[in-house]
Design a protein around this motif. Sequence first.
Motif, mmCIF file in Angstrom:
data_model
loop_
_atom_site.group_PDB
_atom_site.id
_atom_site.type_symbol
_atom_site.label_atom_id
_atom_site.label_comp_id
_atom_site.label_asym_id
_atom_site.label_seq_id
_atom_site.Cartn_x
_atom_site.Cartn_y
_atom_site.Cartn_z
ATOM 1 N N MET A 1 0.792 -1.331 -0.115
ATOM 2 C CA MET A 1 0.141 -0.044 0.029
ATOM 3 C C MET A 1 1.017 1.115 -0.135
ATOM 4 N N GLU A 2 1.826 1.252 0.885
ATOM 5 C CA GLU A 2 3.001 2.390 0.857
ATOM 6 C C GLU A 2 3.612 2.645 -0.439
ATOM 7 N N ALA A 3 3.775 1.539 -1.491
ATOM 8 C CA ALA A 3 4.463 1.632 -2.466
ATOM 9 C C ALA A 3 3.277 2.589 -3.682
ATOM 10 N N VAL A 4 2.324 2.149 -3.449
ATOM 11 C CA VAL A 4 1.036 2.690 -4.317
ATOM 12 C C VAL A 4 0.993 4.289 -4.071
ATOM 13 N N LEU A 5 0.941 4.526 -2.714
ATOM 14 C CA LEU A 5 0.935 5.660 -2.432
ATOM 15 C C LEU A 5 2.119 6.718 -2.599
ATOM 16 N N TRP A 6 3.304 6.163 -2.686
ATOM 17 C CA TRP A 6 4.507 6.692 -2.989
ATOM 18 C C TRP A 6 4.495 7.378 -4.427
ATOM 19 N N ILE A 7 3.764 6.120 -5.491
ATOM 20 C CA ILE A 7 3.658 6.432 -6.826
ATOM 21 C C ILE A 7 2.760 7.510 -7.035
ATOM 22 N N VAL A 8 1.572 7.746 -6.196
ATOM 23 C CA VAL A 8 0.630 8.623 -6.488
ATOM 24 C C VAL A 8 1.287 10.131 -5.962
ATOM 25 N N ARG A 9 1.917 10.134 -4.735
ATOM 26 C CA ARG A 9 2.741 11.251 -4.218
ATOM 27 C C ARG A 9 3.339 11.937 -5.358
ATOM 28 N N SER A 25 8.452 -4.401 -9.984
ATOM 29 C CA SER A 25 7.350 -5.239 -10.611
ATOM 30 C C SER A 25 6.458 -5.933 -10.094
ATOM 31 N N THR A 26 6.898 -6.627 -8.899
ATOM 32 C CA THR A 26 6.203 -7.175 -7.738
ATOM 33 C C THR A 26 5.175 -5.933 -7.322
ATOM 34 N N ALA A 27 5.392 -4.997 -6.844
ATOM 35 C CA ALA A 27 4.456 -3.937 -6.553
ATOM 36 C C ALA A 27 3.796 -3.562 -7.459
ATOM 37 N N PHE A 28 3.940 -3.583 -8.694
ATOM 38 C CA PHE A 28 3.093 -3.135 -9.647
ATOM 39 C C PHE A 28 1.933 -4.279 -9.774
ATOM 40 N N ARG A 29 2.682 -5.546 -9.888
ATOM 41 C CA ARG A 29 1.675 -6.710 -10.060
ATOM 42 C C ARG A 29 0.607 -6.733 -8.957
ATOM 43 N N ARG A 30 0.864 -6.514 -7.940
ATOM 44 C CA ARG A 30 0.201 -6.473 -6.770
ATOM 45 C C ARG A 30 -0.836 -5.326 -6.739
ATOM 46 N N PHE A 31 -0.530 -4.308 -7.034
ATOM 47 C CA PHE A 31 -1.353 -3.189 -7.253
ATOM 48 C C PHE A 31 -2.430 -3.360 -8.639
ATOM 49 N N ARG A 32 -1.956 -4.042 -9.730
ATOM 50 C CA ARG A 32 -2.676 -4.390 -10.747
ATOM 51 C C ARG A 32 -3.549 -5.457 -10.281
ATOM 52 N N ARG A 35 -6.326 -3.596 -8.205
ATOM 53 C CA ARG A 35 -7.190 -2.767 -8.994
ATOM 54 C C ARG A 35 -8.417 -3.779 -9.719
ATOM 55 N N GLU A 36 -8.109 -4.890 -10.246
ATOM 56 C CA GLU A 36 -8.835 -5.581 -10.940
ATOM 57 C C GLU A 36 -9.765 -6.328 -9.843
ATOM 58 N N ALA A 37 -9.352 -6.696 -8.706
ATOM 59 C CA ALA A 37 -10.479 -7.122 -7.720
ATOM 60 C C ALA A 37 -11.314 -6.169 -6.908
ATOM 61 N N ASP A 38 -10.948 -4.636 -7.308
ATOM 62 C CA ASP A 38 -11.523 -3.536 -6.776
ATOM 63 C C ASP A 38 -11.425 -3.497 -5.094
ATOM 64 N N ILE A 39 -10.226 -3.994 -4.828
ATOM 65 C CA ILE A 39 -9.907 -3.717 -3.324
ATOM 66 C C ILE A 39 -9.756 -2.393 -3.191
ATOM 67 N N PHE A 40 -9.469 -1.295 -3.910
ATOM 68 C CA PHE A 40 -9.225 0.130 -3.591
ATOM 69 C C PHE A 40 -10.564 0.648 -3.241
ATOM 70 N N LYS A 41 -11.628 0.112 -4.385
ATOM 71 C CA LYS A 41 -13.044 0.616 -3.980
ATOM 72 C C LYS A 41 -13.531 0.125 -2.772
ATOM 73 N N ARG A 42 -13.237 -0.969 -2.312
ATOM 74 C CA ARG A 42 -13.705 -1.640 -0.897
ATOM 75 C C ARG A 42 -12.933 -0.755 0.121
ATOM 76 N N ILE A 43 -11.915 -0.682 0.008
ATOM 77 C CA ILE A 43 -11.246 0.140 1.271
ATOM 78 C C ILE A 43 -11.839 1.638 1.155
ATOM 79 N N PHE A 44 -12.127 2.348 0.125
ATOM 80 C CA PHE A 44 -12.579 3.693 0.016
ATOM 81 C C PHE A 44 -14.062 3.614 0.497
#
Length: 87
Positions: A1-9, A25-32, A35-44
């Motif tokens: 999660m911190e990696a995604v926030l760093w990329i966004v910032r 690449s591991t962080a990007f695959r996990r992010f992808r 995203r496909e599983a709508d984890i970020f939408k559920r967190i929001f």
Amino acid sequence: MEAVLWIVRTGSPWRDLPAMFGNWSTAFRRFRDWREADIFKRIFDVLSEEPDMEYAMVDATIVKVHRHGQGAKGGLRARPLVAQKAA
């Protein structure tokens, strides 16, 4: 999660992800996958269910009015026409 926030910032590409977050690449695959599983939408959705309005309050001790807005010396300079006719 911190990696995604760093990329966004920073707006940096995934390849510039610092080593402290692991392989980019591991962080990007996990992010992808998330995203496909709508984890970020559920967190929001969970975080926005019952918002805590503690920080939305405005305290009058930190909001200052300009001295002209407080009725300082001088008052209203333009006099209404009605007051001139009555005098």
